[in-house]
Design a protein around this motif. Structure first.
Motif, PDB file in Angstrom:
ATOM      1  N   MET A   1       9.448   4.451  -8.006  1.00 63.89           N
ATOM      2  CA  MET A   1      10.152   3.355  -8.670  1.00 63.89           C
ATOM      3  C   MET A   1      10.938   3.844  -9.886  1.00 63.89           C
ATOM      4  N   THR A   2      10.404   4.866 -10.551  1.00 63.38           N
ATOM      5  CA  THR A   2      11.029   5.335 -11.789  1.00 63.38           C
ATOM      6  C   THR A   2      11.655   6.726 -11.616  1.00 63.38           C
ATOM      7  N   ALA A   3      11.806   7.158 -10.352  1.00 65.19           N
ATOM      8  CA  ALA A   3      12.253   8.530 -10.068  1.00 65.19           C
ATOM      9  C   ALA A   3      13.616   8.841 -10.694  1.00 65.19           C
TER      10      ALA A   3
ATOM     11  N   GLY B   1      -3.918  -7.850  -9.808  1.00 68.45           N
ATOM     12  CA  GLY B   1      -2.453  -7.968  -9.778  1.00 68.45           C
ATOM     13  C   GLY B   1      -1.843  -6.924 -10.694  1.00 68.45           C
ATOM     14  N   ILE B   2      -0.892  -6.154 -10.156  1.00 68.36           N
ATOM     15  CA  ILE B   2      -0.223  -5.155 -11.014  1.00 68.36           C
ATOM     16  C   ILE B   2       1.051  -5.777 -11.568  1.00 68.36           C
ATOM     17  N   SER B   3       0.993  -6.098 -12.849  1.00 70.87           N
ATOM     18  CA  SER B   3       2.149  -6.659 -13.543  1.00 70.87           C
ATOM     19  C   SER B   3       2.839  -5.521 -14.302  1.00 70.87           C
ATOM     20  N   SER B   4       3.248  -5.750 -15.537  1.00 71.40           N
ATOM     21  CA  SER B   4       3.916  -4.671 -16.285  1.00 71.40           C
ATOM     22  C   SER B   4       4.018  -5.031 -17.758  1.00 71.40           C
TER      23      SER B   4
ATOM     24  N   ALA C   1      10.234 -11.788 -14.515  1.00 71.85           N
ATOM     25  CA  ALA C   1       9.417 -11.978 -13.301  1.00 71.85           C
ATOM     26  C   ALA C   1       7.993 -11.485 -13.543  1.00 71.85           C
ATOM     27  N   LYS C   2       7.857 -10.359 -14.230  1.00 71.74           N
ATOM     28  CA  LYS C   2       6.518  -9.820 -14.521  1.00 71.74           C
ATOM     29  C   LYS C   2       5.795 -10.698 -15.554  1.00 71.74           C
ATOM     30  N   ALA C   3       6.540 -11.244 -16.515  1.00 75.08           N
ATOM     31  CA  ALA C   3       5.920 -12.157 -17.490  1.00 75.08           C
ATOM     32  C   ALA C   3       5.359 -13.368 -16.763  1.00 75.08           C
TER      33      ALA C   3
ATOM     34  N   VAL D   1      -2.512  -6.868  -5.371  1.00 80.15           N
ATOM     35  CA  VAL D   1      -1.056  -7.002  -5.227  1.00 80.15           C
ATOM     36  C   VAL D   1      -0.404  -5.849  -5.972  1.00 80.15           C
ATOM     37  N   ALA D   2       0.110  -4.899  -5.192  1.00 82.71           N
ATOM     38  CA  ALA D   2       0.730  -3.715  -5.796  1.00 82.71           C
ATOM     39  C   ALA D   2       2.236  -3.697  -5.564  1.00 82.71           C
ATOM     40  N   PHE D   3       2.723  -4.548  -4.625  1.00 81.53           N
ATOM     41  CA  PHE D   3       4.159  -4.480  -4.345  1.00 81.53           C
ATOM     42  C   PHE D   3       4.950  -4.922  -5.570  1.00 81.53           C
TER      43      PHE D   3
ATOM     44  N   ILE E   1      15.436  -9.267 -16.347  1.00 74.74           N
ATOM     45  CA  ILE E   1      15.158 -10.078 -15.145  1.00 74.74           C
ATOM     46  C   ILE E   1      13.832  -9.625 -14.524  1.00 74.74           C
ATOM     47  N   TYR E   2      13.656  -8.308 -14.394  1.00 72.47           N
ATOM     48  CA  TYR E   2      12.362  -7.764 -13.943  1.00 72.47           C
ATOM     49  C   TYR E   2      11.277  -8.191 -14.939  1.00 72.47           C
ATOM     50  N   GLY E   3      11.563  -8.070 -16.243  1.00 75.48           N
ATOM     51  CA  GLY E   3      10.584  -8.426 -17.279  1.00 75.48           C
ATOM     52  C   GLY E   3      10.172  -9.892 -17.184  1.00 75.48           C
TER      53      GLY E   3
ATOM     54  N   ALA F   1       0.813  -1.225   0.000  1.00 78.63           N
ATOM     55  CA  ALA F   1       0.000   0.000   0.000  1.00 78.63           C
ATOM     56  C   ALA F   1       0.843   1.271   0.000  1.00 78.63           C
ATOM     57  N   GLY F   2       2.146   1.129   0.237  1.00 79.14           N
ATOM     58  CA  GLY F   2       3.024   2.297   0.181  1.00 79.14           C
ATOM     59  C   GLY F   2       3.375   2.680  -1.246  1.00 79.14           C
ATOM     60  N   SER F   3       3.089   1.797  -2.187  1.00 78.98           N
ATOM     61  CA  SER F   3       3.378   2.118  -3.594  1.00 78.98           C
ATOM     62  C   SER F   3       2.557   3.334  -3.994  1.00 78.98           C
ATOM     63  N   ASP F   4       3.154   4.161  -4.844  1.00 76.69           N
ATOM     64  CA  ASP F   4       2.466   5.410  -5.230  1.00 76.69           C
ATOM     65  C   ASP F   4       1.139   5.100  -5.930  1.00 76.69           C
ATOM     66  N   ILE F   5       1.128   4.059  -6.750  1.00 79.77           N
ATOM     67  CA  ILE F   5      -0.113   3.681  -7.446  1.00 79.77           C
ATOM     68  C   ILE F   5      -1.134   3.201  -6.408  1.00 79.77           C
ATOM     69  N   ALA F   6      -0.676   2.365  -5.474  1.00 82.72           N
ATOM     70  CA  ALA F   6      -1.585   1.800  -4.465  1.00 82.72           C
ATOM     71  C   ALA F   6      -2.173   2.889  -3.565  1.00 82.72           C
TER      72      ALA F   6
ATOM     73  N   THR G   1      -1.044  -2.827   3.713  1.00 88.20           N
ATOM     74  CA  THR G   1       0.196  -3.457   4.173  1.00 88.20           C
ATOM     75  C   THR G   1       1.430  -2.797   3.567  1.00 88.20           C
ATOM     76  N   SER G   2       2.493  -2.864   4.363  1.00 93.47           N
ATOM     77  CA  SER G   2       3.793  -2.350   3.944  1.00 93.47           C
ATOM     78  C   SER G   2       4.831  -2.881   4.910  1.00 93.47           C
ATOM     79  N   ARG G   3       6.121  -2.674   4.572  1.00 94.31           N
ATOM     80  CA  ARG G   3       7.157  -2.969   5.572  1.00 94.31           C
ATOM     81  C   ARG G   3       7.476  -1.710   6.354  1.00 94.31           C
ATOM     82  N   ASN G   4       6.851  -0.589   5.924  1.00 93.46           N
ATOM     83  CA  ASN G   4       7.097   0.707   6.568  1.00 93.46           C
ATOM     84  C   ASN G   4       5.831   1.129   7.332  1.00 93.46           C
ATOM     85  N   LEU G   5       5.784   0.755   8.610  1.00 90.48           N
ATOM     86  CA  LEU G   5       4.550   0.978   9.368  1.00 90.48           C
ATOM     87  C   LEU G   5       4.309   2.458   9.674  1.00 90.48           C
TER      88      LEU G   5
ATOM     89  N   ALA H   1       6.635  -9.421   1.362  1.00 90.91           N
ATOM     90  CA  ALA H   1       6.300 -10.373   0.287  1.00 90.91           C
ATOM     91  C   ALA H   1       7.242 -11.563   0.255  1.00 90.91           C
ATOM     92  N   THR H   2       8.473 -11.386   0.717  1.00 91.63           N
ATOM     93  CA  THR H   2       9.442 -12.473   0.585  1.00 91.63           C
ATOM     94  C   THR H   2       9.616 -13.284   1.882  1.00 91.63           C
ATOM     95  N   SER H   3       8.837 -12.956   2.904  1.00 87.78           N
ATOM     96  CA  SER H   3       8.835 -13.788   4.129  1.00 87.78           C
ATOM     97  C   SER H   3       7.698 -14.797   3.989  1.00 87.78           C
TER      98      SER H   3
END
Ligand SMILES: NC(=O)c1ccc[n+]([C@@H]2O[C@H](COP(=O)([O-])OP(=O)(O)OC[C@H]3O[C@@H](n4cnc5c(N)ncnc54)[C@H](OP(=O)(O)O)[C@@H]3O)[C@@H](O)[C@H]2O)c1
Length: 243
Positions: free
Chosen positions: A185-187, A132-135, A151-153, A82-84, A147-149, A9-14, A31-35, A60-62
């Motif tokens: 993410m794209t700053a 789900g936000i893919s790309s 994972a998104k595929a 899923v926005a992360f 590699i990102y591509g 939820a910390g994502s700018d889109i979310a 949800t976020s890792r940054n409470l 997401a990775t725990s």
């Protein structure tokens, strides 16, 4: 009113999407890792829209924590987003497998881990929705971000299969394929203005598609046609392009 679970939820889109759901009166699990960030976000949404917004820690990775995380949600959400995601550093990932793994785990494995738990619940209840936000990066492999591509595929194909599985249970799955979006993410990237969307515009496109029960959207809309053309470039030309 029902709760909607926004993972990442910390994502700018979310954050923009959370506002739109709150505007419609939905309560939110954020949800976020940054409470600290989440507390502020939740408070702001509660005051502005008179809804309940609960900040929750989620990594997401725990993977081992995912089942308990979902079990603890009472009441269970009506839908999950899923926005992360993690763009990462392609050049670093080519030399350091830890970076490659982080990209793959965040964008794909983490999403599969939590979504299978959610999907099982929705399937049993015969209700719910998943976004789900893919790309568009998952539509063609390029040297600059393969590699990102990849994972998104994988995530896009996963969502397609999940939609197929859940259709008969009345659970909808929406795949979102953004092109360039002006977020943190794209700053550090120089994005072409005409092709770049604001997070608010992407969130509006998502809500519109969700209301229409669409299966898949590109945002901005013209990325569907850009990617159609890009996919049509023959491999023996594609491999010569330094993109
Ligand atoms: N921006 C673009 O141009 C673009 C284009 C196409 C697709 N997308 C996709 O759209 C989605 C949202 O992007 P955005 O640009 O809004 O993102 P963003 O502002 O960069 O935020 C990404 C979020 O992902 C979360 N995250 C990263 N690793 C995580 C982990 N291990 N566990 C839990 N959360 C994690 C971070 O949350 P915390 O640090 O708060 O935990 C962060 O708030 C992503 O999936 C992205 O890949 C973006």
């Amino acid at each position: 009113m029902d709760y909607i679970l926004i993972l990442g939820a910390g994502s700018d889109i979310a954050q923009e999407l959370a506002k739109l759901y709150a505007e419609e009166g939905y309560n939110l699990y954020l949800t976020s890792r940054n409470l600290d960030l989440l507390e502020r976000l939740a408070k702001d949404l509660q005051i502005r829209y008179q809804i309940d917004a609960k900040p929750l820690f989620f990594d997401a990775t725990s993977y081992e924590t995912h089942s308990e995380f979902y079990q603890k949600l009472t009441p269970k959400p009506l839908g999950a987003v899923v926005a992360f995601g993690y763009l990462g550093d392609q050049l670093k990932a080519q030399k350091d497998f830890n970076e490659a793994r982080k990209i793959i785990e965040t964008n794909f494995l983490g999403a599969v881990s939590i979504l299978e738990i959610i999907a099982n619940d929705f399937e049993e209840r015969k209700a719910g929705f998943i976004i789900g936000i893919s790309s568009v990066a998952g539509e063609r492999g390029r040297q600059s971000n393969y590699i990102y591509g990849a994972a998104k595929a994988a995530f896009s194909i996963y969502l397609q299969g999940l939609r197929n599985r859940l259709y008969r249970s009345g659970v909808s799955v929406l795949t979102v394929k953004p092109g360039f979006v002006d977020t943190k993410m794209t700053a550090s990237m120089k994005l072409p203005k005409l092709l770049t969307a604001s997070p608010a515009k992407v969130a509006h496109d998502i809500i519109k598609a969700w209301h229409k029960k669409k299966d898949e959207i590109y945002t901005l809309w013209f990325w569907r046609y850009i990617m159609l053309l890009i996919r049509m470039i023959p491999e023996n030309i594609g491999k010569r392009l330094g993109w």
